[in-house]
Design an enzyme around this catalytic site. Structure first.
Site, PDB file in Angstrom:
ATOM      1  N   HIS A 129       0.821  -1.204   0.000  1.00 39.80           N
ATOM      2  CA  HIS A 129       0.000   0.000   0.000  1.00 39.80           C
ATOM      3  C   HIS A 129       0.859   1.261   0.000  1.00 39.80           C
ATOM      4  O   HIS A 129       1.837   1.352   0.733  1.00 39.80           O
ATOM      5  CB  HIS A 129      -0.917   0.015   1.231  1.00 39.80           C
ATOM      6  CG  HIS A 129      -2.030  -0.990   1.150  1.00 39.80           C
ATOM      7  ND1 HIS A 129      -3.034  -1.061   2.072  1.00 39.80           N
ATOM      8  CD2 HIS A 129      -2.302  -1.960   0.228  1.00 39.80           C
ATOM      9  CE1 HIS A 129      -3.881  -2.031   1.729  1.00 39.80           C
ATOM     10  NE2 HIS A 129      -3.448  -2.596   0.622  1.00 39.80           N
ATOM     11  N   TYR A 156      -9.576   4.800   7.412  1.00 40.89           N
ATOM     12  CA  TYR A 156      -9.814   5.081   8.826  1.00 40.89           C
ATOM     13  C   TYR A 156     -10.921   6.133   8.887  1.00 40.89           C
ATOM     14  O   TYR A 156     -10.794   7.186   8.269  1.00 40.89           O
ATOM     15  CB  TYR A 156      -8.551   5.656   9.489  1.00 40.89           C
ATOM     16  CG  TYR A 156      -7.425   4.663   9.679  1.00 40.89           C
ATOM     17  CD1 TYR A 156      -6.560   4.336   8.628  1.00 40.89           C
ATOM     18  CD2 TYR A 156      -7.202   4.068  10.920  1.00 40.89           C
ATOM     19  CE1 TYR A 156      -5.521   3.438   8.821  1.00 40.89           C
ATOM     20  CE2 TYR A 156      -6.158   3.167  11.117  1.00 40.89           C
ATOM     21  CZ  TYR A 156      -5.324   2.852  10.061  1.00 40.89           C
ATOM     22  OH  TYR A 156      -4.295   1.967  10.257  1.00 40.89           O
ATOM     23  N   PRO A 205      -4.614  -0.733  19.128  1.00 40.35           N
ATOM     24  CA  PRO A 205      -4.379  -1.231  17.773  1.00 40.35           C
ATOM     25  C   PRO A 205      -4.313  -0.177  16.664  1.00 40.35           C
ATOM     26  O   PRO A 205      -3.784  -0.465  15.587  1.00 40.35           O
ATOM     27  CB  PRO A 205      -5.559  -2.170  17.533  1.00 40.35           C
ATOM     28  CG  PRO A 205      -6.628  -1.708  18.468  1.00 40.35           C
ATOM     29  CD  PRO A 205      -5.910  -1.180  19.668  1.00 40.35           C
ATOM     30  N   LYS A 244       0.954  -0.938  15.475  1.00 39.77           N
ATOM     31  CA  LYS A 244       2.392  -0.891  15.775  1.00 39.77           C
ATOM     32  C   LYS A 244       2.901  -2.116  16.552  1.00 39.77           C
ATOM     33  O   LYS A 244       4.113  -2.310  16.674  1.00 39.77           O
ATOM     34  CB  LYS A 244       2.715   0.377  16.584  1.00 39.77           C
ATOM     35  CG  LYS A 244       2.709   1.644  15.742  1.00 39.77           C
ATOM     36  CD  LYS A 244       3.998   1.797  14.968  1.00 39.77           C
ATOM     37  CE  LYS A 244       3.917   2.828  13.861  1.00 39.77           C
ATOM     38  NZ  LYS A 244       3.805   2.265  12.515  1.00 39.77           N
ATOM     39  N   TYR A 292       3.799   6.128  10.573  1.00 36.58           N
ATOM     40  CA  TYR A 292       2.956   5.006  10.151  1.00 36.58           C
ATOM     41  C   TYR A 292       3.779   3.961   9.381  1.00 36.58           C
ATOM     42  O   TYR A 292       3.669   2.763   9.636  1.00 36.58           O
ATOM     43  CB  TYR A 292       1.812   5.534   9.276  1.00 36.58           C
ATOM     44  CG  TYR A 292       0.692   4.554   9.033  1.00 36.58           C
ATOM     45  CD1 TYR A 292      -0.517   4.667   9.712  1.00 36.58           C
ATOM     46  CD2 TYR A 292       0.823   3.519   8.100  1.00 36.58           C
ATOM     47  CE1 TYR A 292      -1.559   3.768   9.498  1.00 36.58           C
ATOM     48  CE2 TYR A 292      -0.210   2.619   7.878  1.00 36.58           C
ATOM     49  CZ  TYR A 292      -1.391   2.755   8.569  1.00 36.58           C
ATOM     50  OH  TYR A 292      -2.418   1.868   8.350  1.00 36.58           O
TER      51      TYR A 292
HETATM   52  C1  DHB Z   1      -5.129  -3.552  10.662  1.00 34.80           C
HETATM   53  C2  DHB Z   1      -5.222  -3.342  12.009  1.00 34.80           C
HETATM   54  C3  DHB Z   1      -4.935  -2.092  12.505  1.00 34.80           C
HETATM   55  O1  DHB Z   1      -5.001  -1.861  13.812  1.00 34.80           O
HETATM   56  C4  DHB Z   1      -4.570  -1.045  11.670  1.00 34.80           C
HETATM   57  O2  DHB Z   1      -4.331   0.172  12.186  1.00 34.80           O
HETATM   58  C5  DHB Z   1      -4.482  -1.281  10.333  1.00 34.80           C
HETATM   59  C6  DHB Z   1      -4.763  -2.548   9.829  1.00 34.80           C
HETATM   60  C7  DHB Z   1      -5.444  -4.907  10.131  1.00 34.80           C
HETATM   61  O3  DHB Z   1      -5.649  -5.818  10.919  1.00 34.80           O
HETATM   62  O4  DHB Z   1      -5.504  -5.060   8.905  1.00 34.80           O
END
Ligand code: DHB
Length: 367
Positions: free
Chosen positions: A72, A179, A269, A273, A361
């Protein structure tokens, strides 16, 4: 049994540590209380920083990643019915990889076993003689509690919400991640393949999954996506609640026990990270152990905790920041909500702010 390094836990941290040590000619043994099948099936976050993907490739465990991972260039942040794209590749020349943690575990187990590595599954306790112990057994493991009582301090933040996550047989609404900040709460649209979606909704910390029949989940996801993309529905294969917590142990070492990954720190989450920080810890630890055996130098071992914590706190800062920016903190359109909208507008509009998000990121530099 005599081995140079004993490793507790066959997650990404323990397996990668064992693999890196092997490449440096150092023997290790992994003990894991779960079964191999359990370790290989545990669905976790699936987002890999640029340098972690490169580490897998450079150390010969990246073949399947290179074939199957989705690469990505950036992410979309949606709010107020608008979708704004942040192009990491254009801003900083880096990409991220979507490849579930369980695939990393599967690849590493296969490689360790092919290289003659020892992994003892379904073992509670073992008497292994070793010079060092890698505590890679997660937040609920036995290693951190085995630190001498006053030797460590925990820094903690518990969030008053969680994530309801699903895996569904449906194409994701976009080829990259979205997001969403919405007045009803956060939502995230991720994927594991062109026809396999991984979707998340902010929910209460003590949410009961049984209160979420499939139709309610889809309705809520669609509402929070805010009409920026159409949402295809499909069969839900898995449902679960992820708690949200920030936690750091200091120091990460006591005597010959070195904690790595979730055993030492966990992040909420948002931004995924967790595994990336775990990989950074074991990269630092394997080099330090190598310096000890190859040249009798112990500075890297002595500095292990400080070196890791420097990166860990930056990962904590970023995960907390993404979390606070994108989640609803109350049901009202209050000061926080207004401030968050201004923040998202700024972060998705300013080159400087987008570059800062992209750097964190896609992964801060790892020498
Ligand atoms: C996923 C989980 C995340 O917490 C995130 O920020 C981006 C992707 C995932 O499981 O694909």
């Amino acid at each position: 049994m005599r081995t140079q390094v004993g490793i507790v836990g066959a997650g990404p941290a323990g397996l990668m540590l064992s693999h890196l040590l092997h490449l440096a000619g150092i023997s290790s043994i992994i003990v894991e209380n779960r079964s191999r099948a359990y370790c290989e099936a545990r669905v976790r976050a699936g987002l890999m920083e640029h340098w972690v993907a490169q580490l897998l490739i450079d150390t010969g465990v990246g073949a399947r990643l290179q074939r199957e991972a989705m690469v990505h260039d950036g992410i979309t942040i949606a709010f107020n019915g608008e979708a704004r794209y942040i192009d990491f590749h254009k801003l900083i020349g880096k990409q991220v990889f979507i490849y579930d943690q369980k695939e990393v575990v599967t690849d590493l187990i296969a490689r360790r076993l092919a290289d003659g590595g020892q992994i003892l599954f379904e073992v509670d306790e073992t008497s292994v003689l070793h010079d060092f112990i890698g505590g890679c057994d997660g937040f609920h493991g036995i290693c951190r509690p085995s630190f001498p009582d006053r030797a460590l301090r925990g820094y903690d933040r518990v969030y008053p919400f969680g994530w309801l996550g699903i895996l569904s047989e449906s194409p994701p609404p976009d080829k990259e991640l979205i997001y969403c900040f919405h007045e009803r709460g956060f939502a995230l649209f991720s994927m594991r393949g062109p026809d396999l979606s991984r979707l998340y909704l902010q929910c209460a910390a003590d949410e009961d999954v049984d209160q979420w029949p499939d139709a309610r989940i889809w309705d809520e996801l669609e509402t929070r996506l805010g009409g920026v993309r159409p949402l295809a529905r499909g069969k839900i294969l898995q449902k679960g609640i992820t708690p949200m917590r920030s936690y750091v142990t200091e120091p990460m070492q006591a005597g010959r026990l070195f904690l790595a990954g979730d055993a030492a720190h966990i992040v909420p989450p948002t931004g995924a990270k967790g595994m990336n920080l775990a990989m950074a810890d074991v990269r630092v630890l394997s080099r330090a152990i190598e310096a000890h055996y190859k040249s009798g130098r112990n500075e890297l071992l002595e500095n292990y905790s400080r070196t890791c914590l420097n990166r860990v706190w930056k990962g904590q800062r970023f995960s907390w920041w993404m979390t606070q920016m994108l989640h609803r903190h109350s049901d009202e359109m209050d000061f926080d909500a207004k401030r968050q909208i201004a923040e998202i507008d700024y972060v998705t509009g300013s080159q400087a702010a987008m570059t800062s998000l992209a750097e964190n990121y896609a992964g801060l530099p790892m020498e």
